[in-house]
Design a protein around this motif. Structure first.
Motif, PDB file in Angstrom:
ATOM      1  N   UNK A   1       4.772  10.650   7.050  1.00  0.00           N
ATOM      2  CA  UNK A   1       3.554  11.216   8.098  1.00  0.00           C
ATOM      3  C   UNK A   1       3.712  12.487   8.362  1.00  0.00           C
ATOM      4  N   UNK A   2       4.666  13.052   8.733  1.00  0.00           N
ATOM      5  CA  UNK A   2       4.470  14.582   9.030  1.00  0.00           C
ATOM      6  C   UNK A   2       4.340  15.284   7.929  1.00  0.00           C
ATOM      7  N   UNK A   3       5.130  15.070   6.829  1.00  0.00           N
ATOM      8  CA  UNK A   3       5.156  15.926   5.697  1.00  0.00           C
ATOM      9  C   UNK A   3       3.669  16.200   5.196  1.00  0.00           C
ATOM     10  N   UNK A   4       2.930  14.952   5.317  1.00  0.00           N
ATOM     11  CA  UNK A   4       1.437  14.801   4.884  1.00  0.00           C
ATOM     12  C   UNK A   4       0.653  15.753   5.835  1.00  0.00           C
ATOM     13  N   UNK A   5       0.876  15.725   7.151  1.00  0.00           N
ATOM     14  CA  UNK A   5      -0.063  16.526   8.147  1.00  0.00           C
ATOM     15  C   UNK A   5       0.467  17.905   7.937  1.00  0.00           C
TER      16      UNK A   5
END
Length: 448
Positions: free
Chosen positions: A37-41
């Protein structure tokens, strides 16, 4: 449930999300989902702010002694470990420190900043800051941090992407004519405002703001965030004068030096309450110099800043919520317990309901881009959404302070202090001080 598509990437069940469908798994209970999730954001924010040549991403890695130290994350595959982001080639220095700082870093002042703060161009941001720490001591030079509205792993909020709902607005409170927020000015630091939503949700009547634009056929992660937050403020303080600033236009993010320059213009208007559902962790947990100088130089003495504590399930300070001039707000679940995603610690001043808010949201088709819902879509057709995060606990507290000011005659600072006192008296074991909607009302009126 989340599925593995064979590539090592987690994503939700494919297809349309149904109204009031629960989010499973909860990403803050699954490190792998949280990291994806963080990587996408982070990848979206880096791209929106100019790419990897413009934005540095910092995580933590073991040093030679086995202790965690800050390190550049140069590979986007590692972005899930992000702690904070910064602007390459820039540092921030107080004006008073500039004469002794420039010779150390071989830098030059550039456009930006505000009175009391100078933006300095340098060849290598991290090397320049390390030199200043060594020669002049810690606390002279700071990065130009990226301030953002995101989630897990150095994120602010929201904790979830919005979900379609058939439920009614929640939470709501009963109120009397003298606890409506009438005559009080609230500024929301957010993604902007959608007047079309306001036309279809009566509690937003009279709210104004900088227009937020998006494709209704492909709504994204931050669409409607500012409008939703304004709806929470207006639910607590239905007659306040609210204005939503679009200070977070690039994937829900902006460089610190840019947002403080914009905020300076907003503070000149003398708002009573500022609600900010954004922030960041910081280099060495030292905070953001820009916000400190801004508040010292430009904040009206009666203005109160209410800021989100962030959604990392971490004790690590999150700024500006962790600063002494702000009321830092953590999130509660509907059962009154601290939300699993909420940051916590001695620097969080109060907690309020942050999970399962239902409030104003645009109609359209939403494309989920973050685990565990990634790859799915939802149709929003009720002008409402269900959403969670310290993003929404924050405007709830701001609204309670605002509503109190109508009858108390207090300034924003004074009303904030009074609500903090009530919250401490309402503290819960294992949580801390708790703000409830009834705290907006006169003690003898009994609003619920």
């Amino acid at each position: 449930m989340a599925v593995d598509d064979g590539s090592g990437s987690l994503s939700g069940d494919k297809g349309r999300v149904e109204p009031d469908e629960p989010v499973r798994p909860l990403w803050w209970q699954d490190e792998r989902v949280g990291n994806e999730r963080t990587a996408d954001q982070v990848a979206e924010i880096v791209q929106a702010l100019g790419g990897r040549d413009a934005v540095g991403v910092i995580g933590e890695r073991p040093d030679a002694d086995g202790r965690l130290s800050e390190a550049d994350l140069d590979d986007p595959k590692d972005y899930g470990d992000m702690v904070y982001m910064y602007r390459r080639g820039r540092i921030l220095v107080r004006d008073r420190d500039l004469p002794r700082a420039l010779p150390v870093v071989d830098g030059r002042p550039v456009d930006g900043g505000v009175n009391g703060l100078t933006v300095v161009s340098v060849a290598d941001t991290r090397a320049a800051l390390a030199d200043l720490d060594r020669v002049l001591g810690v606390g002279v030079g700071f990065p130009d941090h990226v301030v953002h509205v995101t989630g897990w792993g150095g994120g602010a909020c929201p904790a979830t992407e919005p979900m379609p709902t058939m439920s009614k607005r929640h939470p709501i409170r009963d109120y009397h004519d003298d606890c409506t927020g009438a005559g009080v000015v609230v500024s929301l630091v957010d993604t902007g405002f959608d007047p079309l939503v306001a036309k279809n949700t009566e509690w937003l009547d009279g709210v104004d703001g900088e227009a937020e634009t998006y494709d209704v056929d492909h709504l994204g992660p931050y669409a409607g965030h500012g409008t939703f937050a304004a709806g929470v403020v207006r639910t607590m303080a239905p007659k306040c004068e609210a204005y939503v600033y679009g200070f977070l236009p690039h994937g829900g993010a902006i460089f610190e030096s840019d947002i403080i320059a914009a905020l300076q213009r907003a503070l000149v208007r003398g708002p009573d309450v500022v609600s900010m559902s954004a922030g960041t962790h910081s280099r060495g947990d030292l905070g953001m110099l820009g916000f400190r100088v801004l508040w010292e130089e430009f904040a009206p003495k009666g203005t109160v800043l209410v800021a989100a504590a962030g959604n990392d399930a971490s004790r690590k300070p999150f700024y500006p919520a962790a600063d002494s001039f702000a009321i830092g707000v953590g999130a509660l679940d509907p059962d009154g317990s601290r939300a699993g995603y909420s940051n916590y610690g001695s620097w969080v001043d109060v907690y309020a309901l942050g999970s399962e808010h239902v409030n104003a949201f645009p109609e359209g088709t939403y494309d989920y881009r973050q685990a565990p819902m990634k790859g799915r879509t939802a149709q929003f057709d009720t002008w409402l959404a269900r959403w969670s995060g310290t993003s929404f606990a924050t405007p709830l507290v701001a609204g309670v302070i605002t509503a109190r000011m109508t009858w108390s005659g207090e300034s924003g600072q004074q009303a904030g202090a009074a609500v903090l006192s009530l919250a401490r008296a309402n503290a819960r074991r294992g949580v801390g001080a708790v703000v409830e909607p009834w705290m907006a009302c006169r003690p003898d009126q009994g609003c619920s």
